[in-house]
Design a protein around this motif. Structure first.
Motif, mmCIF file in Angstrom:
data_model
loop_
_atom_site.group_PDB
_atom_site.id
_atom_site.type_symbol
_atom_site.label_atom_id
_atom_site.label_comp_id
_atom_site.label_asym_id
_atom_site.label_seq_id
_atom_site.Cartn_x
_atom_site.Cartn_y
_atom_site.Cartn_z
ATOM 1 N N ASP B 117 0.838 -1.211 0.000
ATOM 2 C CA ASP B 117 0.000 0.000 0.000
ATOM 3 C C ASP B 117 0.869 1.257 0.000
ATOM 4 O O ASP B 117 0.424 2.323 -0.417
ATOM 5 C CB ASP B 117 -0.945 0.011 1.205
ATOM 6 C CG ASP B 117 -0.213 -0.081 2.537
ATOM 7 O OD1 ASP B 117 0.532 -1.058 2.733
ATOM 8 O OD2 ASP B 117 -0.355 0.833 3.372
ATOM 9 N N TYR B 150 -5.302 3.003 -0.556
ATOM 10 C CA TYR B 150 -6.337 2.161 0.061
ATOM 11 C C TYR B 150 -6.513 0.916 -0.792
ATOM 12 O O TYR B 150 -7.061 0.980 -1.885
ATOM 13 C CB TYR B 150 -7.664 2.918 0.142
ATOM 14 C CG TYR B 150 -7.731 3.951 1.238
ATOM 15 C CD1 TYR B 150 -8.358 3.652 2.447
ATOM 16 C CD2 TYR B 150 -7.182 5.215 1.075
ATOM 17 C CE1 TYR B 150 -8.429 4.593 3.463
ATOM 18 C CE2 TYR B 150 -7.246 6.159 2.087
ATOM 19 C CZ TYR B 150 -7.868 5.849 3.276
ATOM 20 O OH TYR B 150 -7.942 6.773 4.276
ATOM 21 N N GLY B 152 -7.934 -2.992 -1.621
ATOM 22 C CA GLY B 152 -9.240 -3.638 -1.468
ATOM 23 C C GLY B 152 -9.148 -4.987 -0.775
ATOM 24 O O GLY B 152 -8.162 -5.280 -0.096
ATOM 25 N N PRO B 278 -12.353 0.679 -3.030
ATOM 26 C CA PRO B 278 -11.505 0.058 -4.053
ATOM 27 C C PRO B 278 -12.202 -1.113 -4.748
ATOM 28 O O PRO B 278 -11.844 -1.476 -5.864
ATOM 29 C CB PRO B 278 -10.296 -0.458 -3.269
ATOM 30 C CG PRO B 278 -10.360 0.184 -1.937
ATOM 31 C CD PRO B 278 -11.755 0.624 -1.689
ATOM 32 N N LYS B 307 -16.447 -1.246 -9.648
ATOM 33 C CA LYS B 307 -15.418 -0.363 -9.083
ATOM 34 C C LYS B 307 -14.869 0.588 -10.147
ATOM 35 O O LYS B 307 -14.967 0.321 -11.337
ATOM 36 C CB LYS B 307 -14.306 -1.206 -8.471
ATOM 37 C CG LYS B 307 -13.609 -2.120 -9.458
ATOM 38 C CD LYS B 307 -12.633 -3.046 -8.732
ATOM 39 C CE LYS B 307 -12.223 -4.182 -9.628
ATOM 40 N NZ LYS B 307 -10.796 -4.365 -9.758
ATOM 41 N N LEU B 311 -7.492 3.850 -7.208
ATOM 42 C CA LEU B 311 -7.345 3.755 -5.752
ATOM 43 C C LEU B 311 -7.059 5.141 -5.206
ATOM 44 O O LEU B 311 -6.320 5.923 -5.798
ATOM 45 C CB LEU B 311 -6.180 2.838 -5.382
ATOM 46 C CG LEU B 311 -6.251 1.378 -5.827
ATOM 47 C CD1 LEU B 311 -4.993 0.645 -5.378
ATOM 48 C CD2 LEU B 311 -7.493 0.688 -5.263
ATOM 49 N N GLU B 433 -5.392 1.309 -10.211
ATOM 50 C CA GLU B 433 -5.430 0.234 -9.213
ATOM 51 C C GLU B 433 -4.307 -0.783 -9.373
ATOM 52 O O GLU B 433 -4.025 -1.542 -8.453
ATOM 53 C CB GLU B 433 -6.791 -0.477 -9.240
ATOM 54 C CG GLU B 433 -7.070 -1.214 -10.529
ATOM 55 C CD GLU B 433 -8.393 -1.983 -10.505
ATOM 56 O OE1 GLU B 433 -9.068 -1.994 -9.464
ATOM 57 O OE2 GLU B 433 -8.735 -2.568 -11.540
#
Lengths: 119, 447
Positions: B117, B150, B152, B278, B307, B311, B433
């Motif tokens: 992350d 963030y 998922g 996410p 989605k 992100l 993402e």
């Protein structure tokens, strides 16, 4: 008469945006709040506190509203100089808003007679 | 064969939350999973600063205490733990947990860290627009402390497939740590937006722990909460065919009803139709709550849309200091003397060259929370001066000036306090993402 006599609220914060839920104790009062507690009224109630716009979202299934207050937290919890940087107390300050008791009495009278007509 | 229903307990609503209700959940909640959500918006930036000082730190400061309190029970009862207590350093957190488990004489344990992350290096070679200010990220370059995306639920489901007993993450979307067990246990399709939307509503209701059980709810006669000194933490009972019920440990304090659930569903969300995570754009606009029995509420009606493929990344950056000082005045002409004290401080700070900074001059008890003026002088009142300064020295001056009201200010001021804190501010950007490189690190104890 105060808003807090007929509804409850919780404040949340994300960055510089505050959100205030508004939930009547009695589902019957949902339409009364819908008519009375408008975006304009909330914006002017909090006056200079809210630098941005107010958006009201309606949740008719839950008989609840969500008010989103932009630029309401003095740039947000991390930079704010306020004693309550999250704006947690805004919910109970919201509930101090004045409600016209005459209007409320009239609304209740009408909606109750409507309800009994349906049966 | 997969299970027909599971029970998920929420063991913390924030980093500093009570530990005892989590122990109660593990002991009496008949739960399969115990989830700890401990990461607020800027916590990870503070943790990053800690990690810079000591590479073995940077995880949640209460991790040790929490794990010690619940691990023996969870091992005995086969309860899996998932938490974002890894903060800026999930791998160090996992090493710590293994060390604690050995001390507790636990014979067999698999702990998985999810990292990736932290995208501070990955975002380096591209320009991004800050969501809040609209400026280019380059304006923060020298002040930047942390950049965490963030994540998922996917890596958490992957970790569960490795048969982990404990999963420790850094920044993930809060609901994801509650949702992952459902998709793993029931083998649900991880691309099904409707299932994801429903699971998000459950995760959102659970992520602040007591806040759905009568915590932060009590308003005396208007909103009564039984046994408020012993509020239990919530449990979601979920069936494989998608029925959700929120409940808590029998005989614990607090209350779960339509009102507590509605307050919590709307907590910290904006448009209920478009709650962006996410994993899904959740839609709470048609959620309904039904009270099945005392302290048992069924949730239905949530759904979701695909989605966004982006992100959100929280950027922590250094932004100066806040210096603060407080002093109380009571009794005869309290409000007038307090107002004079504020006037004196304002003038002193001006002469010290500090009036260029944003400042708050509060009369606590009169106007510190809202600007409504209290007409008559309250019996006691507290002044508060807060300034956002560039340097630490300037911030220190604020508290010193207020404290010196003792011998230099209006009559009978008492109880001075002062503080200085460094501001770690937060802004956000959106990234693709696929940018984060996610890694699962497994550590085990084997008998």
């Amino acid at each position: 008469m105060k808003l807090g006599d007929i509804a409850h609220s919780r404040a949340g914060d994300k960055g510089n945006i505050s959100n205030l839920s508004l939930i009547p104790y009695n589902e019957l009062d949902y339409l009364f709040l819908k008519k009375q507690i408008t975006e304009e009224k909330v914006k002017s109630y909090f006056n200079e506190r809210i630098k941005g716009s107010v958006t009201r979202y309606e949740l008719p299934h839950l008989h609840a509203f969500n008010f989103v207050l932009e630029a309401a937290l003095y740039s947000g919890v991390t930079r704010s100089l306020a004693l309550d940087p999250h704006g947690k107390t805004l919910s109970s300050i919201f509930l101090m808003m004045e409600i016209d008791p005459e209007e409320y009495r009239k609304y209740r009278h009408l909606s109750l007679s409507k309800t009994s007509d349906n049966h | 064969m997969s299970k027909r229903s599971i029970r998920i307990g929420s063991g913390a609503g924030y980093s500093g939350d009570l530990i005892q209700p989590a122990v109660q959940l593990a002991e009496e909640g008949t739960i399969d999973y115990l989830i700890f959500e401990c990461l607020a918006e800027r916590t990870i930036a503070l943790a990053q600063l800690q990690k810079l000082k000591d590479p073995q730190l940077g995880y949640d400061p209460l991790l040790e205490e929490r794990i010690k309190a619940v691990l023996p029970i969870c091992v005995k009862k086969n309860i899996k733990i998932i938490s974002n207590m890894g903060a800026a350093n999930p791998i160090a957190a996992v090493d710590k947990i293994i060390e604690l488990a050995k001390q507790l004489k636990i014979k067999k344990l698999k702990v998985v860290a999810i990292s990736g992350d932290d995208v501070i290096n990955a975002i380096n070679d591209q320009d991004y627009k800050l969501i809040e200010s609209g400026d280019s990220i380059s304006v923060l370059k020298n002040q930047l402390v942390s950049a965490n995306a963030y994540l998922g639920l996917r890596p958490i489901v992957e970790a569960l497939k490795l048969d982990a007993d404990i999963i420790i993450t850094g920044r993930v979307a809060d609901p994801a740590i509650f949702m992952a067990p459902l998709f793993y246990e029931f083998n649900w399709d991880i691309d099904n937006s409707d299932l994801l939307g429903k699971a998000t509503a459950m995760g959102h209701l659970l992520e602040c722990a007591a806040q759905v059980c009568g915590g932060y709810f009590n308003d005396l006669d208007k909103k009564q909460v039984p046994n408020p000194e012993a509020i239990g933490f919530p449990i979601a009972k979920v069936t494989s065919d998608g029925h959700y019920t929120i409940t808590k440990v029998p005989n614990s304090g607090g209350i779960i009803n339509k009102a507590t659930c509605t307050e919590q569903l709307l907590y910290e969300i904006h448009d209920p139709k478009n709650y962006i995570t996410p994993d899904v754009i959740a839609d709470f606009s048609s959620v309904r709550f039904r009270e099945l029995a005392s302290n048992q509420v069924e949730i239905s009606g949530a759904t979701g849309a695909n989605k966004t493929g982006k992100l959100k990344v929280s950027l922590g950056y250094k932004d100066g200091y806040i210096g603060e000082g407080q002093m109380s005045y009571g009794g005869y002409q309290a409000k007038e003397r307090a107002s004079l004290a504020l006037k004196i401080i304002k003038s002193k700070l001006h002469h010290l060259g500090l009036s260029k900074y944003d400042a708050n001059y509060d009369l606590i008890g009169v106007n510190s929370l809202s600007k409504d003026q209290v007409e008559e002088s309250p019996n006691e009142i507290r002044i508060r001066v807060a300034l956002r300064t560039k340097t630490k020295e300037e911030a220190i001056t604020v508290g010193q000036q207020v404290e010196a009201l003792y011998t230099n200010g209006p009559a009978a001021g008492g109880g001075a306090s002062k503080s200085v804190k460094e501001i770690i501010a937060v802004q956000s950007i959106l990234i693709d993402e696929n940018l984060p490189t996610i890694q699962l690190t497994t550590k085990t104890i084997e008998s």
